[in-house]
Enzyme design. Structure first.
Site, PDB file in Angstrom:
ATOM      1  N   GLY A  14     -31.811  27.750  33.640  1.00  0.00           N
ATOM      2  CA  GLY A  14     -32.261  28.767  32.669  1.00  0.00           C
ATOM      3  C   GLY A  14     -33.779  28.762  32.547  1.00  0.00           C
ATOM      4  N   ARG A  24     -48.740  26.892  37.196  1.00  0.00           N
ATOM      5  CA  ARG A  24     -50.200  27.015  37.338  1.00  0.00           C
ATOM      6  C   ARG A  24     -50.870  25.638  37.371  1.00  0.00           C
ATOM      7  NH1 ARG A  24     -54.023  27.000  33.226  1.00  0.00           N
ATOM      8  NH2 ARG A  24     -55.954  28.194  33.553  1.00  0.00           N
ATOM      9  N   ALA A  25     -50.418  24.765  36.438  1.00  0.00           N
ATOM     10  CA  ALA A  25     -51.022  23.427  36.356  1.00  0.00           C
ATOM     11  C   ALA A  25     -50.713  22.613  37.612  1.00  0.00           C
ATOM     12  CB  ALA A  25     -50.503  22.702  35.107  1.00  0.00           C
ATOM     13  N   ARG A  28     -52.895  24.092  40.587  1.00  0.00           N
ATOM     14  CA  ARG A  28     -54.342  23.850  40.501  1.00  0.00           C
ATOM     15  C   ARG A  28     -54.671  22.357  40.569  1.00  0.00           C
ATOM     16  NH1 ARG A  28     -56.561  28.917  36.961  1.00  0.00           N
ATOM     17  NH2 ARG A  28     -56.037  30.450  38.571  1.00  0.00           N
ATOM     18  N   ARG A  75     -29.086  29.472  39.206  1.00  0.00           N
ATOM     19  CA  ARG A  75     -28.168  28.336  39.117  1.00  0.00           C
ATOM     20  C   ARG A  75     -27.429  28.357  40.457  1.00  0.00           C
ATOM     21  NH1 ARG A  75     -28.377  26.928  33.671  1.00  0.00           N
ATOM     22  NH2 ARG A  75     -28.594  28.653  32.221  1.00  0.00           N
ATOM     23  N   ASP A 106     -31.224  19.692  32.748  1.00  0.00           N
ATOM     24  CA  ASP A 106     -30.455  18.560  33.296  1.00  0.00           C
ATOM     25  C   ASP A 106     -29.741  18.872  34.617  1.00  0.00           C
ATOM     26  OD1 ASP A 106     -28.698  20.215  31.988  1.00  0.00           O
ATOM     27  OD2 ASP A 106     -27.643  18.619  30.920  1.00  0.00           O
ATOM     28  N   THR A 129     -36.735  23.742  29.456  1.00  0.00           N
ATOM     29  CA  THR A 129     -35.523  24.346  28.877  1.00  0.00           C
ATOM     30  C   THR A 129     -35.767  24.559  27.391  1.00  0.00           C
ATOM     31  OG1 THR A 129     -33.254  23.874  28.152  1.00  0.00           O
ATOM     32  CG2 THR A 129     -34.545  21.981  28.799  1.00  0.00           C
ATOM     33  N   ILE A 130     -35.230  25.658  26.872  1.00  0.00           N
ATOM     34  CA  ILE A 130     -35.425  25.899  25.436  1.00  0.00           C
ATOM     35  C   ILE A 130     -34.558  24.973  24.586  1.00  0.00           C
ATOM     36  CG2 ILE A 130     -36.083  28.321  25.767  1.00  0.00           C
ATOM     37  CD1 ILE A 130     -33.264  29.047  24.625  1.00  0.00           C
ATOM     38  N   ASP A 131     -33.592  24.292  25.224  1.00  0.00           N
ATOM     39  CA  ASP A 131     -32.607  23.513  24.461  1.00  0.00           C
ATOM     40  C   ASP A 131     -33.128  22.198  23.870  1.00  0.00           C
ATOM     41  OD1 ASP A 131     -30.659  25.407  24.789  1.00  0.00           O
ATOM     42  OD2 ASP A 131     -29.810  24.473  26.573  1.00  0.00           O
ATOM     43  N   ASP A 133     -32.945  19.254  25.041  1.00  0.00           N
ATOM     44  CA  ASP A 133     -31.825  18.311  25.067  1.00  0.00           C
ATOM     45  C   ASP A 133     -31.968  17.200  26.109  1.00  0.00           C
ATOM     46  OD1 ASP A 133     -31.639  19.996  27.213  1.00  0.00           O
ATOM     47  OD2 ASP A 133     -29.498  20.377  27.030  1.00  0.00           O
ATOM     48  N   ARG A 158     -33.449  38.235   6.956  1.00  0.00           N
ATOM     49  CA  ARG A 158     -33.443  37.869   5.530  1.00  0.00           C
ATOM     50  C   ARG A 158     -33.872  39.046   4.643  1.00  0.00           C
ATOM     51  NH1 ARG A 158     -32.478  33.535   2.802  1.00  0.00           N
ATOM     52  NH2 ARG A 158     -32.648  31.970   4.408  1.00  0.00           N
ATOM     53  N   ARG A 175     -25.738  25.499  23.860  1.00  0.00           N
ATOM     54  CA  ARG A 175     -24.340  25.251  24.206  1.00  0.00           C
ATOM     55  C   ARG A 175     -23.941  23.837  23.798  1.00  0.00           C
ATOM     56  NH1 ARG A 175     -23.598  27.598  29.788  1.00  0.00           N
ATOM     57  NH2 ARG A 175     -25.240  26.090  30.147  1.00  0.00           N
ATOM     58  N   GLY A 189     -35.260  28.665   6.249  1.00  0.00           N
ATOM     59  CA  GLY A 189     -34.634  28.518   4.931  1.00  0.00           C
ATOM     60  C   GLY A 189     -33.147  28.843   4.911  1.00  0.00           C
ATOM     61  N   ALA A 190     -32.436  28.489   5.983  1.00  0.00           N
ATOM     62  CA  ALA A 190     -31.009  28.827   6.068  1.00  0.00           C
ATOM     63  C   ALA A 190     -30.200  28.118   4.986  1.00  0.00           C
ATOM     64  CB  ALA A 190     -30.467  28.448   7.445  1.00  0.00           C
ATOM     65  N   GLU A 191     -29.135  28.786   4.541  1.00  0.00           N
ATOM     66  CA  GLU A 191     -28.256  28.205   3.517  1.00  0.00           C
ATOM     67  C   GLU A 191     -27.289  27.205   4.140  1.00  0.00           C
ATOM     68  OE1 GLU A 191     -29.526  31.238   3.201  1.00  0.00           O
ATOM     69  OE2 GLU A 191     -30.401  30.892   1.224  1.00  0.00           O
TER      70      GLU A 191
HETATM   71  O1  F6P Z   1     -31.479  27.726  28.701  1.00  0.00           O
HETATM   72  C1  F6P Z   1     -30.479  26.993  28.051  1.00  0.00           C
HETATM   73  C2  F6P Z   1     -29.409  27.897  27.607  1.00  0.00           C
HETATM   74  O2  F6P Z   1     -30.073  28.870  26.903  1.00  0.00           O
HETATM   75  C3  F6P Z   1     -28.249  27.406  26.755  1.00  0.00           C
HETATM   76  O3  F6P Z   1     -28.524  27.185  25.419  1.00  0.00           O
HETATM   77  C4  F6P Z   1     -27.259  28.491  26.986  1.00  0.00           C
HETATM   78  O4  F6P Z   1     -25.977  28.123  26.677  1.00  0.00           O
HETATM   79  C5  F6P Z   1     -27.431  28.782  28.432  1.00  0.00           C
HETATM   80  O5  F6P Z   1     -28.772  28.487  28.717  1.00  0.00           O
HETATM   81  C6  F6P Z   1     -27.079  30.150  28.872  1.00  0.00           C
HETATM   82  O6  F6P Z   1     -27.581  30.346  30.151  1.00  0.00           O
HETATM   83  P1  F6P Z   1     -27.268  31.554  31.108  1.00  0.00           P
HETATM   84  O7  F6P Z   1     -27.553  32.757  30.331  1.00  0.00           O
HETATM   85  O8  F6P Z   1     -28.221  31.386  32.238  1.00  0.00           O
HETATM   86  O9  F6P Z   1     -25.862  31.410  31.505  1.00  0.00           O
END
Ligand code: F6P
Length: 327
Positions: A14, A24-25, A28, A75, A106, A129-131, A133, A158, A175, A189-191
């Site tokens: 992803g 870039r880094a 260079r 992938r 991973d 990765t944005i996760d 993890d 909100r 995920r 500020g989620a409940e």
């Molecule tokens: O990039 C990580 C992630 O955003 C997970 O949180 C999410 O479940 C997954 O990728 C979805 O990836 P894709 O859209 O490539 O199947």
């Protein structure tokens, strides 16, 4: 130790904001150290297809601010086969690539670990990765940007939730990881926040929301990580509505917009530091490691550990803060 002359760089899995700044880094820093660089398109797929491009300093001009990845990503299931990896290695040898920098999560690291052992080719990985993890780094590239994107969305929802006295369920990515949900939930500020790492019973959620209602809360926001045990925001909303019919409940799935956008200042600097460190580690003869940042210091972790150590990343403190501040 064999001297490295040409470094291959690729992004895989992803995408995440900051990948371009890392490319870039890498380019260079390598050029500065008199090494040559080849870009590999579409991750392992491009390695198997020989989809390569020589990179110069100008190849990475004006990309530090761009989301996504100029090298594309994929992938790639065929790389899991012995034949796929043999083809990839053949292409690397033909192109004179004798060291790799892999940017991804991973899955990318698992491929890198196996490939590097099989063919004795040095690999250094950057966590993109944005996760957030991966073990061995406080932050992965893109996590900060994604969290800020989510907060912006929560703030907007909100406004309308409060105006209509509504209950909103906002589903965010993750995920297996609740990092975005927990941090964006606190910042927005989620409940309530539902996480993959910690099962929440619907009855407990209802009790919590009812308590809020008794304390004159007229609208509420529940953040649901996509990997939550209750099966996502639509399912949670449906089950809450069954028992809580007086509430006007709405669902918002943020989806892939969380993966895009211009990287934050934090992610750009992190990517620059990690890309620079990755090339230096590779040149110094290190392999099968992940570059990380802990306590604002760049560090390295063996790939195997980064992949397999599942140490709980969400601190108990943060869970407590989310709960205490929510009503
Ligand atoms: O990039 C990580 C992630 O955003 C997970 O949180 C999410 O479940 C997954 O990728 C979805 O990836 P894709 O859209 O490539 O199947």
């Amino acid at each position: 130790m064999k001297e490295i002359n040409r470094i291959g760089v690729f992004t895989s899995g992803g995408d995440s904001p900051g990948m371009n700044a890392a490319i870039r880094a890498v380019v260079r820093t390598a050029l500065y150290k008199n090494k040559q660089v080849t870009g590999i398109y579409h991750g392992y797929q491009g390695m198997m297809d020989g989809d390569f491009i020589p990179m110069e300093s100008r190849s990475v001009s004006n990309i530090i601010q761009l989301g996504g990845t100029i090298l594309k990503t994929a992938r790639c299931l065929p790389f899991r086969t012995v034949e796929g990896r043999a083809q990839a290695y053949k292409n690397l040898v033909e192109a004179g690539i004798d060291g790799l920098v892999a940017i991804g999560g991973d899955g990318t690291f698992t491929g890198a670990e196996i490939f590097s052992r099989e063919y004795d080719i040095p690999v250094v990985c950057i966590p993109g990765t944005i996760d957030n993890d991966l073990y061995g780094t406080d932050y992965t590239l893109g996590y900060d940007t994604a969290t800020n994107t989510v907060i912006e969305a929560i703030d907007k929802i909100r406004d309308t939730a409060a105006s209509h006295d509504r209950l909103f369920f906002i589903e965010v990515m993750g995920r297996d990881s609740g990092c975005i949900a927990l941090n964006a939930g606190i910042a927005g500020g989620a409940e309530a926040i539902l996480l993959p790492e910690k099962a929440t019973a619907i009855d407990d959620l209802i009790q919590h929301l009812s308590k809020g209602a008794r304390q004159q809360k007229s609208s509420s926001i529940v953040i649901v990580a996509e990997g939550d045990h209750n099966g996502g925001a639509y399912n949670v909303a449906k089950r809450v509505k069954e028992k809580f019919s007086h509430y006007d409940a709405k669902v918002s799935i943020l989806g892939h917009l969380q993966r895009g956008g211009s990287p934050s200042s934090f992610d750009r600097v992190l990517a620059s530091r990690m890309g620079y460190a990755a090339v230096n580690q590779l040149i110094a003869g290190n392999t099968r490691i992940m570059i990380g940042m802990r306590g604002n210091e760049i560090c390295t972790t063996p790939l195997e550990e980064a992949i397999n150590n599942k140490e709980y990343k969400l601190s108990e403190d943060m869970l407590e803060i989310a709960e205490v501040l929510s009503l």
